[in-house]
Design an enzyme around this catalytic site. Structure first.
Site, short mmCIF file in Angstrom:
data_model
loop_
_atom_site.label_atom_id
_atom_site.label_comp_id
_atom_site.label_asym_id
_atom_site.label_seq_id
_atom_site.Cartn_x
_atom_site.Cartn_y
_atom_site.Cartn_z
N LYS A 127 0.83 -1.21 0.00
CA LYS A 127 0.00 0.00 0.00
C LYS A 127 0.88 1.27 0.00
CE LYS A 127 -3.68 -2.29 -0.46
NZ LYS A 127 -4.55 -2.97 0.47
C1 LIG Z 1 -5.68 -4.01 0.69
C2 LIG Z 1 -7.11 -3.69 0.74
C3 LIG Z 1 -7.90 -3.98 1.87
C4 LIG Z 1 -7.41 -4.81 3.01
O1 LIG Z 1 -6.28 -4.30 3.63
P1 LIG Z 1 -5.52 -5.21 4.70
O2 LIG Z 1 -4.72 -4.20 5.49
O3 LIG Z 1 -4.67 -6.16 3.94
O4 LIG Z 1 -6.54 -5.89 5.52
C5 LIG Z 1 -9.21 -3.55 1.88
N1 LIG Z 1 -9.74 -2.88 0.85
C6 LIG Z 1 -9.03 -2.61 -0.26
C7 LIG Z 1 -9.68 -1.86 -1.37
C8 LIG Z 1 -7.70 -3.02 -0.36
O5 LIG Z 1 -7.00 -2.78 -1.48
#
Ligand SMILES: *Cc1c(COP(=O)(O)O)cnc(C)c1O
Length: 388
Positions: free
Chosen positions: A190
């Site tokens: 991210k």
């Molecule tokens: C990555 C992601 C999540 C989940 O994030 P985590 O921290 O891995 O639980 C939720 N929504 C979207 C749109 C994502 O890309």
């Protein structure tokens, strides 16, 4: 000469090691002062009153739905063009998703799409809103009524999935300070990371208190408070069967270091996106993302193009050809309503035409901080060789 570009690269060259060392030397490896500092600085950054650190964005979304009072049998609006986590948390609550289409150009829900969905499903009282790729869904709108206005009028509560949207702004306001509850992700790929982790922000003290309690077993005091306050540390009460979703200090240490660099990383990704726009806008077979906001307000988590009807090859073959040239790509997303579980349970959803059009042709190009111009040039040259 460059002959390889990964899809994504984690940059971890700030104070990560320094803060991790501080945590190890402190002797408190789980949730304690580093997590508290991370929460405080994150809340300050987006200008939210409260921030609650958890061990994933999925956990934040789950806690958010719980705090909003979603119950078994309720229906919740969610776009289908998202990661499965946005929808699975609805099932955690025993509720059912009602999948929404998106705008083909921006890949987010619009006021018109929401209005139509409310007409069709007047019983739905919750919306999970995804800021796809770091582009803000139109919560507020100068010209007409934004999503917040429509939701207020229809008594719909909004849970924002901002896993892609740190830092993203609408006008002068950061995502995280605008809606009822916003959830961020610090998963490894991210915009900033803590390895695994998430953050929930809100301006509502009742929501914050509920989330904080449910984050750690439904205990009414967290461990750090038990350690630092003058009440006996063994004394606590359980007010609900909560979850185990707290963020450890070791994780917060990495998150804190990344937070310090967030704008630098964002700006660098913006520059790469601008390079793609300059060099790919002449390719007829590609629909580039449409950006109706200042580029500075976009987190630029993804640069997702769509191969349109003018493309002589399929999306899958295009990805294969890029891969042969050493270029990493990804697909965001195979729509959730087409996944086996959701298809079997909620099958027959067929009016998500923009979502399916995006799905048919979408490819996310490499985008990460400090991409070299040579890397960008290589990606664009290979794409033109394939498509033009
Ligand atoms: C990555 C992601 C999540 C989940 O994030 P985590 O921290 O891995 O639980 C939720 N929504 C979207 C749109 C994502 O890309």
């Amino acid at each position: 000469m460059i002959n390889k570009v990964p899809f994504c690269k984690v940059v971890c060259d700030g104070n990560e090691l320094k803060y991790i060392t501080e945590v190890i030397e402190s002797g408190w490896l789980t949730t304690a002062s580093k997590t508290a500092t991370f929460e405080k600085l994150f809340a300050d950054y987006v200008d939210a009153t409260y921030a609650c650190a958890v061990n994933s964005c999925t956990a934040a979304l789950h806690l958010g739905l719980e705090a909003l009072g979603v119950k078994r049998g309720d229906k919740v609006f969610v776009p289908s063009l998202t990661f499965t986590a946005s929808a699975e948390v609805i099932r955690y609550m025993g509720a059912d998703p009602v999948f929404l289409d998106i705008c083909y150009d921006t890949k987010v829900i619009t006021a018109d799409i929401l209005d139509a969905a409310i007409n069709e499903h007047p019983d739905v009282k919750h919306l999970i809103l995804v800021h796809y790729g770091g582009y803000p869904a139109p919560l507020l709108d100068d010209e007409s009524e934004g999503i917040i206005g429509i939701c207020k009028r229809n008594e719909i509560k909004i849970l924002e999935d901002a896993a892609h949207a740190f830092p993203t702004k609408i006008g002068e306001k950061y995502i995280g300070s605008i809606g009822d509850i916003t959830c961020f992700s610090f998963y490894a790929n991210k915009t900033i990371t803590s390895g695994e982790g998430g953050m929930l922000t809100t301006n509502d003290s009742e929501i914050f208190n509920r989330v904080k309690t449910m984050r750690l077993h439904g205990i009414n005091r967290d461990v750090w408070d038990r350690f630092t306050s003058d009440k006996p540390s063994w004394e606590y009460d359980v007010v609900a069967p909560g979850f185990k979703y707290n963020m450890p200090d070791l994780t917060a240490a990495i998150g804190l270091a990344q937070l310090e660099r967030a704008e630098e990383y964002r700006k660098s990704r913006q520059e790469s996106a601008e390079y793609y726009f300059r060099h790919l806008s002449s390719v007829d077979a590609i629909d580039l993302p449409v950006v109706n906001i200042p580029n500075e307000n976009h987190a630029w988590h993804l640069f997702a193009i769509v191969l349109n009807d003018k493309s002589m090859i399929s999306r899958n073959l295009f990805i294969e050809k890029l891969s042969e040239k050493g270029i990493g790509t990804s697909v965001h997303y195979k729509p959730v309503h087409l996944m086996t579980y959701y298809k079997q349970k909620y099958g027959g959803v067929s009016d998500l035409s923009n979502t399916e059009k995006v799905w048919k042709g979408t490819v996310s190009l490499p985008l990460f901080p400090f991409m070299k111009e040579e890397e960008l040039a290589y990606v664009c040259d290979v794409i033109k060789d394939i498509l033009v």
